[in-house]
Design a protein around this motif. Structure first.
Motif, short mmCIF file in Angstrom:
data_model
loop_
_atom_site.label_atom_id
_atom_site.label_comp_id
_atom_site.label_asym_id
_atom_site.label_seq_id
_atom_site.Cartn_x
_atom_site.Cartn_y
_atom_site.Cartn_z
N GLY A 21 0.89 -1.18 0.16
CA GLY A 21 -0.12 -0.03 0.09
C GLY A 21 0.85 1.21 0.17
O GLY A 21 0.31 2.22 0.04
N ASP A 22 2.19 1.04 0.19
CA ASP A 22 3.13 2.37 0.00
C ASP A 22 2.78 3.09 -1.42
O ASP A 22 2.01 2.50 -2.25
N ARG A 23 3.53 4.11 -1.64
CA ARG A 23 3.43 5.05 -2.68
C ARG A 23 3.54 4.33 -4.04
O ARG A 23 4.87 3.88 -4.33
N PHE A 24 2.64 4.23 -4.78
CA PHE A 24 2.66 3.48 -5.99
C PHE A 24 3.39 3.95 -6.92
O PHE A 24 4.27 3.50 -7.60
N ALA A 25 3.84 5.36 -7.05
CA ALA A 25 4.79 6.00 -7.92
C ALA A 25 6.02 5.98 -7.63
O ALA A 25 7.08 6.22 -8.28
N ALA A 26 6.70 5.24 -6.30
CA ALA A 26 7.93 5.21 -6.06
C ALA A 26 8.69 4.43 -6.71
O ALA A 26 9.87 4.74 -7.16
N MET A 27 8.32 3.32 -7.38
CA MET A 27 9.15 2.73 -8.25
C MET A 27 9.60 3.48 -9.51
O MET A 27 10.82 3.53 -9.83
N ARG A 28 8.74 4.16 -10.22
CA ARG A 28 9.40 5.07 -10.97
C ARG A 28 10.13 6.26 -10.65
O ARG A 28 11.13 6.57 -11.23
N GLU A 29 9.63 6.75 -9.46
CA GLU A 29 10.73 7.58 -8.85
C GLU A 29 11.93 7.34 -8.70
O GLU A 29 13.10 7.80 -9.04
N MET A 30 12.14 6.02 -8.32
CA MET A 30 13.45 5.61 -7.86
C MET A 30 14.22 5.12 -9.14
O MET A 30 15.33 5.48 -9.41
N LEU A 31 13.64 4.55 -10.12
CA LEU A 31 14.36 4.16 -11.78
C LEU A 31 14.70 5.56 -12.13
O LEU A 31 15.71 5.54 -12.77
N GLU A 32 13.91 6.58 -12.23
CA GLU A 32 14.19 7.86 -12.96
C GLU A 32 15.05 8.74 -12.09
O GLU A 32 15.75 9.80 -12.83
N GLY A 33 14.98 8.83 -10.82
CA GLY A 33 15.79 9.61 -10.39
C GLY A 33 17.42 9.87 -10.02
O GLY A 33 17.93 10.68 -9.46
N GLY A 34 17.76 8.55 -10.20
CA GLY A 34 19.43 8.41 -9.96
C GLY A 34 19.72 7.59 -10.27
O GLY A 34 19.01 6.12 -10.58
N GLU A 35 20.96 6.97 -9.93
CA GLU A 35 21.59 5.81 -10.31
C GLU A 35 21.16 4.80 -9.44
O GLU A 35 21.37 4.93 -8.07
N LEU A 36 21.04 3.49 -9.97
CA LEU A 36 20.65 2.34 -9.11
C LEU A 36 21.14 1.18 -9.79
O LEU A 36 21.41 0.96 -11.05
N ASP A 37 21.67 0.23 -8.90
CA ASP A 37 21.99 -1.26 -9.52
C ASP A 37 20.87 -2.25 -9.37
O ASP A 37 20.32 -3.07 -10.08
N VAL A 38 20.10 -2.26 -8.04
CA VAL A 38 19.35 -2.97 -7.55
C VAL A 38 17.93 -2.26 -6.93
O VAL A 38 18.39 -1.20 -6.21
N LEU A 39 16.78 -2.62 -7.23
CA LEU A 39 15.57 -1.84 -6.59
C LEU A 39 14.80 -3.11 -5.88
O LEU A 39 14.33 -4.10 -6.59
N THR A 40 14.72 -2.90 -4.61
CA THR A 40 13.91 -3.83 -3.81
C THR A 40 12.60 -3.14 -3.50
O THR A 40 12.50 -1.97 -3.39
N GLY A 41 11.74 -4.21 -3.20
CA GLY A 41 10.40 -3.79 -2.63
C GLY A 41 9.83 -4.66 -1.54
O GLY A 41 10.13 -6.11 -1.72
N ASP A 42 9.70 -4.25 -0.33
CA ASP A 42 9.02 -5.04 0.88
C ASP A 42 7.77 -4.67 0.68
O ASP A 42 7.15 -3.55 1.04
N TYR A 43 7.02 -5.73 0.72
CA TYR A 43 5.64 -5.72 0.62
C TYR A 43 4.63 -6.47 1.82
O TYR A 43 3.63 -6.47 2.02
N LEU A 44 5.58 -7.07 2.84
CA LEU A 44 4.96 -8.07 3.73
C LEU A 44 5.19 -8.10 5.01
O LEU A 44 5.92 -8.65 5.80
#
Length: 565
Positions: A21-44
């Motif tokens: 239920g966290d911010r839906f737009a966060a995945m795009r914000e993280m992918l576009e906002g700066g350099e990353l090698d791995v993007l994680t998501g904790d949903y549980l």
């Protein structure tokens, strides 16, 4: 080692979700906002496993975090184009179904990502044989080596079920730097990084007790850990995003929902009393010095169960004679029930003020809550007992919401099984299945709370002030236990805090804890203490997950030395 990209000896791991239920737009914000090698998501969260378990019970094709799938629908191509691996525990109680859904989604977009599945956490079918009873779901907290194997095998997306939250960060670290089971300090350092990242914006100023000092929190950015080969890291965020990364925001997350100084996990037991923090520039906090010990011989199992049915009604009492009005309603409500449910509680919140300038400020709240194994006992008959009093009870009666039907109640508890019990496996994109062996060396877990704090000496003149004048706090839950982390921001105040916070002091400041077991742990390097109040929480409580307990504690008045003000 895997082909996990990195910036020299730095692996950049970001987070885009701290809960379902966290911010839906966060995945795009993280992918576009700066350099990353791995993007994680904790949903549980623990309760999320119960929700997803109920979902799957109704529909065998569900049981995973559907928002993650929707996020990938918008962002999978972007992640692949940028070479960012995605690792998420969004599989919930049905990770294989989520993998199938991702492949179908990708095919519809003309994409062919390599998707790996980490499985083996689901012990539900073996629960009775393992002495875990007959729960709705039984899911072991798996470690990070399965995630690492998936990344080493070239996965673009790694889907897991129940793993420890920190494993989402530790796994990429293992894959990038080649850590083995014996690299306990590196595994512990990465575990701390994972614990800081797991709750998303709580590391960048969200839910922070000193929020007014952190600048613009309208839309705080999500955290990034720059992980190094020795397990040390720098916690930061993308440039230009809201919030802040300070020693305080990182400390707040470090002491969130922990027990004593030994933080157990399936791969390593992390010594929280060795963690050192240092401001390393604007929005950059270095984490160093973390030591690790062999993991415990058993792994934790999340046990979810349906616990009958619940219902609740809250009525408003305004103005004079609040106690007498509440007593009248209690007596009438009970008389209106054909039979009382197994549990029936009345809670009166005296939030009213005398001679109040507004009606709301003149009002108190009375909540009646019921639970029973029989839905009928807390269903419409329960609600009707309140509705029927509308014209025949105390003056000014009205409810905060229309009474409704019963809802299923659930409970989450913990069990333990030997490390060898879960069949920890990785199913690679080509169908190859690899078994992940349990750790070869384990060590029984022994509590570590630190030595009793010496008194601060003569504090000099004191003033009676809220504890929060000097101390920050963050609280949460571990099952039915409330966890509270407290810290101060300068060395001079720590002896005062460490000597003040004892089990007896906690029981005095939080009267609801009277008679309950209280554990206090001191973490001098963090200028912090952690508190666990066993059995404080649970369904029917005003704050069932203990999110506000820390702020309640901060509001309580104590003797504060004037020299510290």
């Amino acid at each position: 080692m895997c082909e996990c990209p990195g910036m020299g000896d730095v692996l950049r791991v970001g987070n885009c979700s701290g809960f379902y239920g966290d911010r839906f737009a966060a995945m795009r914000e993280m992918l576009e906002g700066g350099e990353l090698d791995v993007l994680t998501g904790d949903y549980l969260a623990e309760l999320t496993m119960l929700i997803l378990g109920r979902d799957r019970r109704r529909d065998p094709n569900t049981g995973y975090a559907r928002t993650f799938l929707a996020q990938l629908r918008d962002n999978l191509r972007l992640a692949l184009d940028r070479g960012v691996r995605v690792v998420a525990d969004a599989g919930g109680v049905n990770p294989a179904a989520l993998v199938a859904a991702i492949r179908e989604l990708a095919a519809g977009q003309g994409l062919r990502p390599r998707v790996a599945l980490v499985r083996g956490d689901d012990l539900t079918g073996r629960a009775a044989a393992l002495g875990l009873g007959s729960p709705l779901g039984a899911h072991a907290y798996l470690g990070a080596f399965g995630i690492a194997d998936a990344l080493t095998g070239g996965a673009d997306v790694v889907v897991t079920g129940r793993v420890t939250d920190a494993s989402l960060v530790v796994g990429p670290g293992i894959a990038r730097f080649g850590w083995g089971r014996g690299d306990l300090d590196a595994l512990a350092g990465a575990t701390v990084a994972g614990h800081v990242l797991e709750c998303g914006t709580q590391a960048t100023g969200g839910n922070h007790p000193f929020f007014a000092e952190l600048g613009d929190l309208t839309r705080p950015g999500f955290p990034v850990a720059e992980l190094r080969p020795d397990g040390s890291c720098v916690v930061t965020k993308h440039p230009g995003t809201g919030g802040a990364v300070t020693v305080g925001t990182v400390t707040a997350q470090l002491v969130y929902e922990v027990g004593d100084a030994r933080y157990p996990g399936p791969d390593v037991t992390t010594r929280l009393d060795t963690v050192r923090l240092r401001q390393d520039g604007p929005d950059r906090v270095a984490i160093t010095g973390v030591r690790g010990e062999p993991p415990p011989p058993d792994v934790k199992v999340s046990l979810t169960a349906l616990d009958g049915w619940r219902n609740a009604v809250t009525v408003v009492l305004t103005g004079l004679d609040i106690d007498a009005k509440a007593e009248l309603f209690r007596r009438q409500f009970r008389a209106g029930l054909s039979a009382e449910p197994a549990e029936l509680t009345f809670t009166l919140a005296r939030v009213d003020a005398p001679d109040a300038p507004t009606q709301q400020q003149a009002s108190a709240l009375l909540t009646v809550a019921g639970r029973d194994a029989d839905e009928r006992q807390v269903g419409r008959a329960f609600s009707d007992a309140a509705v029927e009093l509308a014209l025949g009870s105390y003056p000014g009666l009205f409810a905060t919401a229309p009474p409704g039907g019963a809802s299923p109640a659930g409970v989450v508890t913990a069990g333990w099984v030997p490390q060898s019990v879960p069949e920890h496996e990785v199913v690679h994109d080509d169908g190859t299945v690899r078994r992940i062996a349990p750790p070869p060396v384990t060590s029984p877990l022994a509590p570590l709370t630190g030595e009793p704090a010496p008194g601060p000496g003569d504090p000099g003149p004191c003033r009676r002030l809220p504890l929060g004048t000097l101390a920050g706090a963050r609280s949460g839950d571990k099952g039915r236990d409330a966890t509270i982390g407290l810290w101060v921001r300068d060395d001079a105040a720590y002896p005062w805090l460490a000597s003040l916070i004892t089990p007896d002091t906690v029981r005095r400041l939080l009267p609801e804890a009277a008679g309950l077991p209280v554990t206090v742990t001191r973490l001098p390097h963090l200028r912090a203490v952690t508190v666990v109040v066993a059995g404080l929480l649970g369904p029917g409580r005003f704050d069932p997950q203990g999110k506000g307990v820390g702020e309640w504690l901060r509001s309580r008045h104590v003797d504060v030395p004037e020299a510290l003000l």
